[in-house]
Design a protein around this motif. Sequence first.
Motif, PDB file in Angstrom:
ATOM      1  N   GLU A  98      -0.912   3.122   9.586  1.00  0.00           N
ATOM      2  CA  GLU A  98       0.502   3.427   9.326  1.00  0.00           C
ATOM      3  C   GLU A  98       1.247   2.166   8.934  1.00  0.00           C
ATOM      4  OE1 GLU A  98       3.137   4.414  12.581  1.00  0.00           O
ATOM      5  OE2 GLU A  98       1.561   3.947  14.036  1.00  0.00           O
ATOM      6  N   TYR A  99       2.420   2.366   8.372  1.00  0.00           N
ATOM      7  CA  TYR A  99       3.244   1.243   7.951  1.00  0.00           C
ATOM      8  C   TYR A  99       3.784   0.493   9.179  1.00  0.00           C
ATOM      9  CZ  TYR A  99       3.527   3.640   3.388  1.00  0.00           C
ATOM     10  OH  TYR A  99       3.245   4.250   2.198  1.00  0.00           O
ATOM     11  N   ALA A 100       3.950  -0.811   9.007  1.00  0.00           N
ATOM     12  CA  ALA A 100       4.634  -1.589  10.037  1.00  0.00           C
ATOM     13  C   ALA A 100       6.088  -1.175  10.069  1.00  0.00           C
ATOM     14  CB  ALA A 100       4.504  -3.082   9.733  1.00  0.00           C
ATOM     15  N   LYS A 101       6.654  -1.149  11.267  1.00  0.00           N
ATOM     16  CA  LYS A 101       8.063  -0.757  11.417  1.00  0.00           C
ATOM     17  C   LYS A 101       8.976  -1.811  10.819  1.00  0.00           C
ATOM     18  CE  LYS A 101       7.157   2.979  13.808  1.00  0.00           C
ATOM     19  NZ  LYS A 101       5.681   2.979  13.714  1.00  0.00           N
ATOM     20  N   GLY A 104      -7.402  -4.139  -6.366  1.00  0.00           N
ATOM     21  CA  GLY A 104      -6.209  -3.587  -6.989  1.00  0.00           C
ATOM     22  C   GLY A 104      -5.965  -2.128  -6.668  1.00  0.00           C
ATOM     23  N   ILE A 105      -6.596  -1.623  -5.600  1.00  0.00           N
ATOM     24  CA  ILE A 105      -6.454  -0.214  -5.217  1.00  0.00           C
ATOM     25  C   ILE A 105      -5.543  -0.128  -4.005  1.00  0.00           C
ATOM     26  CG2 ILE A 105      -7.669   1.860  -4.442  1.00  0.00           C
ATOM     27  CD1 ILE A 105     -10.182   0.503  -5.872  1.00  0.00           C
ATOM     28  N   THR A 106      -4.390   0.481  -4.186  1.00  0.00           N
ATOM     29  CA  THR A 106      -3.384   0.501  -3.108  1.00  0.00           C
ATOM     30  C   THR A 106      -2.960   1.906  -2.701  1.00  0.00           C
ATOM     31  OG1 THR A 106      -1.629   0.238  -4.771  1.00  0.00           O
ATOM     32  CG2 THR A 106      -2.471  -1.775  -3.714  1.00  0.00           C
ATOM     33  N   LEU A 107      -3.453   2.945  -3.382  1.00  0.00           N
ATOM     34  CA  LEU A 107      -3.202   4.317  -2.951  1.00  0.00           C
ATOM     35  C   LEU A 107      -4.278   4.674  -1.936  1.00  0.00           C
ATOM     36  CD1 LEU A 107      -1.636   6.993  -3.190  1.00  0.00           C
ATOM     37  CD2 LEU A 107      -3.244   7.647  -5.004  1.00  0.00           C
ATOM     38  N   ILE A 108      -3.901   4.789  -0.687  1.00  0.00           N
ATOM     39  CA  ILE A 108      -4.855   4.885   0.406  1.00  0.00           C
ATOM     40  C   ILE A 108      -4.606   6.148   1.231  1.00  0.00           C
ATOM     41  CG2 ILE A 108      -5.726   3.760   2.490  1.00  0.00           C
ATOM     42  CD1 ILE A 108      -6.292   2.178  -0.072  1.00  0.00           C
ATOM     43  N   TYR A 142       5.278   8.137   6.081  1.00  0.00           N
ATOM     44  CA  TYR A 142       4.209   8.133   5.080  1.00  0.00           C
ATOM     45  C   TYR A 142       4.748   8.541   3.712  1.00  0.00           C
ATOM     46  CZ  TYR A 142       0.456   7.455   8.463  1.00  0.00           C
ATOM     47  OH  TYR A 142      -0.375   6.931   9.415  1.00  0.00           O
ATOM     48  N   TRP A 143       4.182   7.934   2.673  1.00  0.00           N
ATOM     49  CA  TRP A 143       4.554   8.302   1.298  1.00  0.00           C
ATOM     50  C   TRP A 143       4.168   9.730   1.003  1.00  0.00           C
ATOM     51  CZ3 TRP A 143       1.319   9.811  -2.773  1.00  0.00           C
ATOM     52  CH2 TRP A 143       1.944   9.901  -4.027  1.00  0.00           C
ATOM     53  N   VAL A 173       0.822  -1.205   0.000  1.00  0.00           N
ATOM     54  CA  VAL A 173       0.000   0.000   0.000  1.00  0.00           C
ATOM     55  C   VAL A 173       0.862   1.263   0.000  1.00  0.00           C
ATOM     56  CG1 VAL A 173      -2.019  -1.043   1.075  1.00  0.00           C
ATOM     57  CG2 VAL A 173      -0.214  -0.097   2.512  1.00  0.00           C
ATOM     58  N   THR A 174       0.327   2.298  -0.610  1.00  0.00           N
ATOM     59  CA  THR A 174       0.943   3.611  -0.606  1.00  0.00           C
ATOM     60  C   THR A 174       0.059   4.499   0.258  1.00  0.00           C
ATOM     61  OG1 THR A 174       1.823   3.295  -2.835  1.00  0.00           O
ATOM     62  CG2 THR A 174       1.667   5.555  -2.029  1.00  0.00           C
ATOM     63  N   LEU A 175       0.561   4.892   1.423  1.00  0.00           N
ATOM     64  CA  LEU A 175      -0.263   5.570   2.412  1.00  0.00           C
ATOM     65  C   LEU A 175      -0.069   7.086   2.381  1.00  0.00           C
ATOM     66  CD1 LEU A 175       0.145   3.189   5.501  1.00  0.00           C
ATOM     67  CD2 LEU A 175      -1.766   3.302   3.866  1.00  0.00           C
ATOM     68  N   VAL A 176      -1.198   7.788   2.367  1.00  0.00           N
ATOM     69  CA  VAL A 176      -1.220   9.246   2.432  1.00  0.00           C
ATOM     70  C   VAL A 176      -1.869   9.651   3.751  1.00  0.00           C
ATOM     71  CG1 VAL A 176      -2.090  11.367   1.381  1.00  0.00           C
ATOM     72  CG2 VAL A 176      -1.388   9.446  -0.081  1.00  0.00           C
ATOM     73  N   ALA A 177      -1.177  10.452   4.529  1.00  0.00           N
ATOM     74  CA  ALA A 177      -1.699  10.903   5.823  1.00  0.00           C
ATOM     75  C   ALA A 177      -2.712  12.022   5.597  1.00  0.00           C
ATOM     76  CB  ALA A 177      -0.559  11.379   6.713  1.00  0.00           C
ATOM     77  N   HIS A 178      -3.952  11.767   5.967  1.00  0.00           N
ATOM     78  CA  HIS A 178      -5.064  12.679   5.727  1.00  0.00           C
ATOM     79  C   HIS A 178      -4.994  13.897   6.646  1.00  0.00           C
ATOM     80  CE1 HIS A 178      -9.648  13.447   6.026  1.00  0.00           C
ATOM     81  NE2 HIS A 178      -9.221  13.956   4.885  1.00  0.00           N
ATOM     82  N   ARG A 179      -4.758  15.067   6.058  1.00  0.00           N
ATOM     83  CA  ARG A 179      -4.546  16.309   6.818  1.00  0.00           C
ATOM     84  C   ARG A 179      -3.360  16.150   7.781  1.00  0.00           C
ATOM     85  NH1 ARG A 179     -10.887  17.385   8.589  1.00  0.00           N
ATOM     86  NH2 ARG A 179     -11.768  16.375   6.746  1.00  0.00           N
ATOM     87  N   GLY A 180      -2.369  15.430   7.324  1.00  0.00           N
ATOM     88  CA  GLY A 180      -1.262  15.069   8.194  1.00  0.00           C
ATOM     89  C   GLY A 180      -1.660  13.885   9.054  1.00  0.00           C
TER      90      GLY A 180
END
Length: 273
Positions: A270-273, A260-264, A69-70, A41-48
């Motif tokens: 958050e990503y696993a460490k 097939g949707i990975t832009l989230i 975050y990406w 997944v490509t994660l976008v932080a919503h409003r930070g």
Amino acid sequence: LIIVLSIVAFLLIATVLGGVIALNQYCKTKDYTVISTSDNVTLVAHRGMRSVAPENTTASFAESGKHGYWGAECDVYRTKDGVWIISHDSHTYRMMDKSAFIEKKTYEELMDMNVDNGVNIDKYEDLKICSLEEYLDICKKYNMTPVIELKGKNNTEYYSEIVDLANQFEVNPVYISFHIENLQTMRRLTQCKMYYLVQKISEDDIQDAKSIENCGIDFNGNKDKNFKSDIIKKCQDAGLELGAWTINEEDALQKLEQYGITLITTDCIEYAK
């Protein structure tokens, strides 16, 4: 007359209380994080990263960077004196200690206000409204992709200022908007990636997105209607890249991956460490 006045007073109190309750619910966000089990997944932080710091502030954007975050998503408005600042709402009532329409105030006037709402607000004294320059600087520092939502239909004639700032900071933003006209205007200024924001994807949305070069669709991933037809497949068959917002649960994330949707875009995953 007394009965009528009593009824009116009751209705006024109920309206005010209803507004307070609605505002309280609107302000709430998750104050914890969810660790993604996916490597895809490509994660976008919503409003930070608004699950750990007040939204759309330097604090929430810095937390996004620290957590890897990406991208960090923000919302922009232009002040009366031509400064682009970050706020989800056109009015300060929800997040600031004073009430004003952002576009009717100068930057200096807005700097007289303090952020007084959001997760862990007690940890951030004298937190001010964030400028677009501060946001871009944080994105560059942490190598995050700026994801800039173009709000409303105002100030499109000044979009070149946004592009110039992005060039100044040597970042490559993604531009998003619910208003296709905003994206059309921005496309004449830059070749950056864009996404048309929609609640429920329609055939017209597909055609609108296709009419703009390098534009995808970013849809509400919590709306069941988007999954109860072949509309997602139609987007993919049309060659449109897809993203989904605002996804805060692991099962919703996994469902989107199956499509097939990975832009989230997320408040708390958050990503696993």
